[in-house]
Write an enzyme that holds these catalytic residues in place. Structure first.
Site, PDB file in Angstrom:
ATOM      1  N   LYS A 125     -58.416 -75.394   4.622  1.00 53.83           N
ATOM      2  CA  LYS A 125     -57.339 -75.462   3.627  1.00 53.83           C
ATOM      3  C   LYS A 125     -57.401 -74.298   2.646  1.00 53.83           C
ATOM      4  CE  LYS A 125     -58.642 -79.582   2.396  1.00 53.83           C
ATOM      5  NZ  LYS A 125     -59.652 -79.812   3.443  1.00 53.83           N
ATOM      6  N   THR A 126     -58.568 -74.042   2.095  1.00 54.31           N
ATOM      7  CA  THR A 126     -58.706 -72.966   1.108  1.00 54.31           C
ATOM      8  C   THR A 126     -58.483 -71.608   1.751  1.00 54.31           C
ATOM      9  OG1 THR A 126     -60.204 -74.329  -0.206  1.00 54.31           O
ATOM     10  CG2 THR A 126     -60.242 -71.953  -0.625  1.00 54.31           C
TER      11      THR A 126
ATOM     12  N   ASP B 269     -55.167 -75.293  -5.186  1.00 54.95           N
ATOM     13  CA  ASP B 269     -56.280 -75.749  -4.355  1.00 54.95           C
ATOM     14  C   ASP B 269     -56.824 -77.045  -4.953  1.00 54.95           C
ATOM     15  OD1 ASP B 269     -57.959 -75.447  -2.146  1.00 54.95           O
ATOM     16  OD2 ASP B 269     -59.504 -74.424  -3.310  1.00 54.95           O
ATOM     17  N   GLU B 270     -57.384 -77.888  -4.122  1.00 51.34           N
ATOM     18  CA  GLU B 270     -57.946 -79.175  -4.567  1.00 51.34           C
ATOM     19  C   GLU B 270     -56.871 -80.025  -5.248  1.00 51.34           C
ATOM     20  OE1 GLU B 270     -60.883 -79.786  -3.501  1.00 51.34           O
ATOM     21  OE2 GLU B 270     -61.812 -77.820  -3.235  1.00 51.34           O
ATOM     22  N   CYS B 271     -55.660 -80.003  -4.692  1.00 53.87           N
ATOM     23  CA  CYS B 271     -54.517 -80.686  -5.315  1.00 53.87           C
ATOM     24  C   CYS B 271     -54.661 -82.200  -5.338  1.00 53.87           C
ATOM     25  CB  CYS B 271     -53.217 -80.287  -4.630  1.00 53.87           C
ATOM     26  SG  CYS B 271     -53.103 -80.868  -2.924  1.00 53.87           S
TER      27      CYS B 271
ATOM     28  N   CYS C 224     -63.123 -84.034  15.127  1.00 53.42           N
ATOM     29  CA  CYS C 224     -64.268 -84.944  15.075  1.00 53.42           C
ATOM     30  C   CYS C 224     -65.310 -84.447  16.079  1.00 53.42           C
ATOM     31  CB  CYS C 224     -63.783 -86.348  15.464  1.00 53.42           C
ATOM     32  SG  CYS C 224     -65.056 -87.633  15.510  1.00 53.42           S
TER      33      CYS C 224
ATOM     34  N   HIS D 148     -64.009 -93.193  15.047  1.00 50.91           N
ATOM     35  CA  HIS D 148     -65.399 -93.050  14.617  1.00 50.91           C
ATOM     36  C   HIS D 148     -65.584 -93.385  13.139  1.00 50.91           C
ATOM     37  CE1 HIS D 148     -65.897 -90.975  18.524  1.00 50.91           C
ATOM     38  NE2 HIS D 148     -66.943 -91.781  18.500  1.00 50.91           N
TER      39      HIS D 148
END
EC number: 2.7.1.21
Length: 192
Positions: free
Chosen positions: A15-16, A88-90, A146, A186
């Site tokens: 994402k970043t 970022d980190e929204c 995963c 999982h």
């Protein structure tokens, strides 16, 4: 026409890195960007920049629960035109801040790109994610996998012995090794 975008995923999906690449693309075309990241992320290291796991960095403004994003962005945009806002980190945004971002899009006509987690280690929505899922114009899921090869869309918090942690504060900072991105199957196998 500007839009509010929410790019979400489990941890370790890039994402970043995607945020920093988007900012670079605007800047490469002579356009100004304004980047924000959450104060809770910065408190540990007293940083005022965004850093990806692969080492890309950019300076950023910091938001906390009291930050009036519409007011701040309006002032900066009045001084010199901003072409894109990147958050970022929204997932750490609150309801009023997401409303602020809708105003940035609708009134100032500036696109806003938000990047963050959808859910926490208990598979519960973060506040910012909840309101972005409700109000964003575009929802884009970034993919990660995963350990079984399926798409990971949940996060497990694990202790130093590799055991799953089922309770505790929604926000906890530490080594990325404390979190494992997994598929739904999982998550249920390990969590229950």
């Amino acid at each position: 026409m500007s839009k509010l975008y929410f790019y979400y995923s489990a941890m370790n999906a890039g994402k970043t890195t995607a945020l920093l690449q988007s900012s670079y693309n605007y800047q490469e075309r002579g356009m100004r960007t304004l980047l924000y990241t959450a104060a809770v992320v910065c408190q540990k290291n007293d940083i005022k920049y965004i850093r990806s796991r692969i080492g890309l960095t950019s300076s950023a403004r910091i938001f906390n629960g009291k930050t009036n994003l519409f007011k701040q962005i309006s002032i900066v945009n009045k001084e010199k035109k901003i072409h894109c806002i990147l958050i970022d980190e929204c997932h750490f945004l609150n309801r009023n801040q997401v409303i602020d971002l809708t105003k940035v899009v609708d009134i100032l006509n500036i696109p806003v790109l938000c990047y963050g987690l959808r859910t926490d280690f208990q598979s519960k929505l973060f506040s910012g994610s909840l309101w972005l899922l409700a109000w964003a114009d575009k929802l884009i899921e970034l993919k990660t996998i995963c350990y079984c090869g399926r798409q990971a869309n949940r996060v497990l918090r694990i202790d130093n012995n590799g055991c799953v942690i089922r309770a505790g504060s929604q926000i906890m900072f530490g080594d990325n090794n404390q979190y494992v991105s997994v598929c739904r199957k999982h998550f249920h196998k390990k969590y229950n």
